[in-house]
Design an enzyme around this catalytic site. Structure first.
Site, PDB file in Angstrom:
ATOM      1  N   HIS A  58       0.838  -1.203   0.000  1.00 33.99           N
ATOM      2  CA  HIS A  58       0.000   0.000   0.000  1.00 33.99           C
ATOM      3  C   HIS A  58       0.875   1.257   0.000  1.00 33.99           C
ATOM      4  O   HIS A  58       0.681   2.162  -0.829  1.00 33.99           O
ATOM      5  CB  HIS A  58      -0.907  -0.007   1.234  1.00 33.99           C
ATOM      6  CG  HIS A  58      -1.789   1.197   1.332  1.00 33.99           C
ATOM      7  ND1 HIS A  58      -3.066   1.229   0.810  1.00 33.99           N
ATOM      8  CD2 HIS A  58      -1.588   2.429   1.886  1.00 33.99           C
ATOM      9  CE1 HIS A  58      -3.598   2.419   1.025  1.00 33.99           C
ATOM     10  NE2 HIS A  58      -2.718   3.163   1.675  1.00 33.99           N
ATOM     11  N   GLU A  59       1.831   1.300   0.911  1.00 36.38           N
ATOM     12  CA  GLU A  59       2.688   2.475   1.010  1.00 36.38           C
ATOM     13  C   GLU A  59       3.629   2.584  -0.181  1.00 36.38           C
ATOM     14  O   GLU A  59       4.001   3.698  -0.589  1.00 36.38           O
ATOM     15  CB  GLU A  59       3.481   2.443   2.322  1.00 36.38           C
ATOM     16  CG  GLU A  59       2.630   2.423   3.587  1.00 36.38           C
ATOM     17  CD  GLU A  59       1.637   3.581   3.662  1.00 36.38           C
ATOM     18  OE1 GLU A  59       1.898   4.632   3.051  1.00 36.38           O
ATOM     19  OE2 GLU A  59       0.589   3.418   4.321  1.00 36.38           O
ATOM     20  N   HIS A 107       1.924   4.599  -2.842  1.00 40.27           N
ATOM     21  CA  HIS A 107       2.072   6.037  -2.583  1.00 40.27           C
ATOM     22  C   HIS A 107       3.493   6.506  -2.921  1.00 40.27           C
ATOM     23  O   HIS A 107       3.679   7.555  -3.554  1.00 40.27           O
ATOM     24  CB  HIS A 107       1.799   6.353  -1.103  1.00 40.27           C
ATOM     25  CG  HIS A 107       0.371   6.196  -0.684  1.00 40.27           C
ATOM     26  ND1 HIS A 107      -0.680   6.749  -1.386  1.00 40.27           N
ATOM     27  CD2 HIS A 107      -0.194   5.565   0.384  1.00 40.27           C
ATOM     28  CE1 HIS A 107      -1.819   6.469  -0.774  1.00 40.27           C
ATOM     29  NE2 HIS A 107      -1.547   5.744   0.300  1.00 40.27           N
TER      30      HIS A 107
END
Length: 352
Positions: free
Chosen positions: A17-18, A21
């Protein structure tokens, strides 16, 4: 062992997920100060490519700290082409959306891997035939293997339900019985049923249930891609609908699960098989993607809404509004986490 597996799976999902980003931020030239798995006190850190990569004490999440973005200080302005707050709203939206998208992509990769390893499902074999049902009157018997309905080839029990629901009028079933192929015409009737949320619905049915026989799907590369796509879309839709039903009161709050439930599910799956573990991991990954897109200010979805507001009105929301909504978002998230843990503890005592 179960706790270790849970922490590894959760860290794996948070990392992806990170990473979404991070990659999007770096693509637009935004400097990332910190890439953290976990919150709180730093346990291990390494400087690489201008970013501090770290593991923190509380492993229930993670974050990337970008130059020019700080929820606790919305008035923060950091100048420069490498600052998040100097990027156009549409660029910020892509950076924010990249995290949940990475979760959806990871789920699709896991489902594809499952398909290539040998996904299992119920065989298209009849178990029970309901008395006085359309199937009963057509002469369908237990252990009949359904090969085709009209012009649609049937490979699993799921295919039968889809075909019955999505086809109008009478259906021509081609079944295999004692080595022979037999054709039966069945007129489905509209009967009372329940959906996955236990809501009463009307549904086209013929009155049969599966035998429970499990088969392994032999899928080609292209079929595995379709399988991965359909499973990811289905899981996303199911979770979106689940949140909607929870808000509307159809699903009781007692159904909300917390970190204990997630840990138990992952632990049980890891003891079952690698495919079961991959399946649960994919579902949780989709869950993370969907939940992070909810329009709650503390989540990616909330920040996306702020940037959409800026795109439409050509101005940012005031610092006071931003802070108030962000605090409210954290209160909502905290309340949901506490509710989940409360329900988990209740289930433990009830099971005892």
């Amino acid at each position: 062992m179960g706790t270790i597996t849970f922490l590894l799976v959760l860290s794996f999902l948070v990392f992806f997920h990170e990473l979404g980003h991070f990659l999007a931020a770096r693509y637009f030239g935004v400097k990332v100060h910190v890439f953290s798995i976990g919150f709180g006190k730093q346990l291990y850190a390494k400087e690489w490519m201008g970013t501090t990569w770290q593991f923190a004490l509380v492993p229930l999440g993670g974050y990337v700290k970008m130059k020019g973005q700080d929820d606790s200080n919305p008035s923060l302005i950091e100048e420069g082409n490498d600052s998040y707050n100097t990027k156009k709203p549409w660029q910020r939206i892509i950076i924010l959306f990249a995290g949940p998208f990475a979760n959806f992509l990871l789920a699709a990769v896991l489902y594809f891997t499952i398909a290539m390893m040998g996904a299992t499902t119920w065989a298209a074999q009849v178990g029970k035939v309901q008395e006085n049902s359309p199937a009963f009157h057509a002469g369908i018997l237990p252990n009949d293997e359904i090969l085709r309905i009209n012009d649609t080839d049937i490979t699993s029990w799921e295919d039968i339900g889809k075909t019955i629901v999505n086809t109008d009028g009478a259906l021509k079933f081609f079944i295999k019985r004692d080595g022979e192929i037999i054709a039966k015409t069945i007129n489905p009737h509209i009967a009372d049923s329940e959906n996955m949320f236990k809501e009463k619905i009307k549904k086209r049915m013929i009155g049969i249930s599966p035998s429970g026989k499990i088969i392994t799907l032999d899928l080609t590369f292209s079929q595995s891609l379709i399988y991965a796509y359909e499973k990811t879309i289905f899981a996303s839709t199911m979770i979106f609908q689940g949140v909607q039903k929870l808000i509307s009161g159809v699903v009781p709050t007692s159904e909300v699960g917390g970190v204990i439930s997630i840990g138990k599910v992952i632990s049980d799956a890891s003891e079952s098989s690698i495919i079961a573990l991959f399946t649960i991991t994919a579902l949780i990954s989709v869950n993370l993607g969907v939940l992070n897109l909810l329009p709650i200010p503390a989540l990616d979805g909330g920040h996306i809404m702020f940037n959409l507001y800026e795109m439409i009105t050509r101005r940012k929301p005031s610092d006071q509004v931003f802070m108030f909504l962000t605090i409210m978002g954290w209160v909502i998230l905290g309340s949901l986490m506490l509710l989940g843990i409360y329900n988990d503890i209740n289930r433990i005592f009830l099971n005892d």
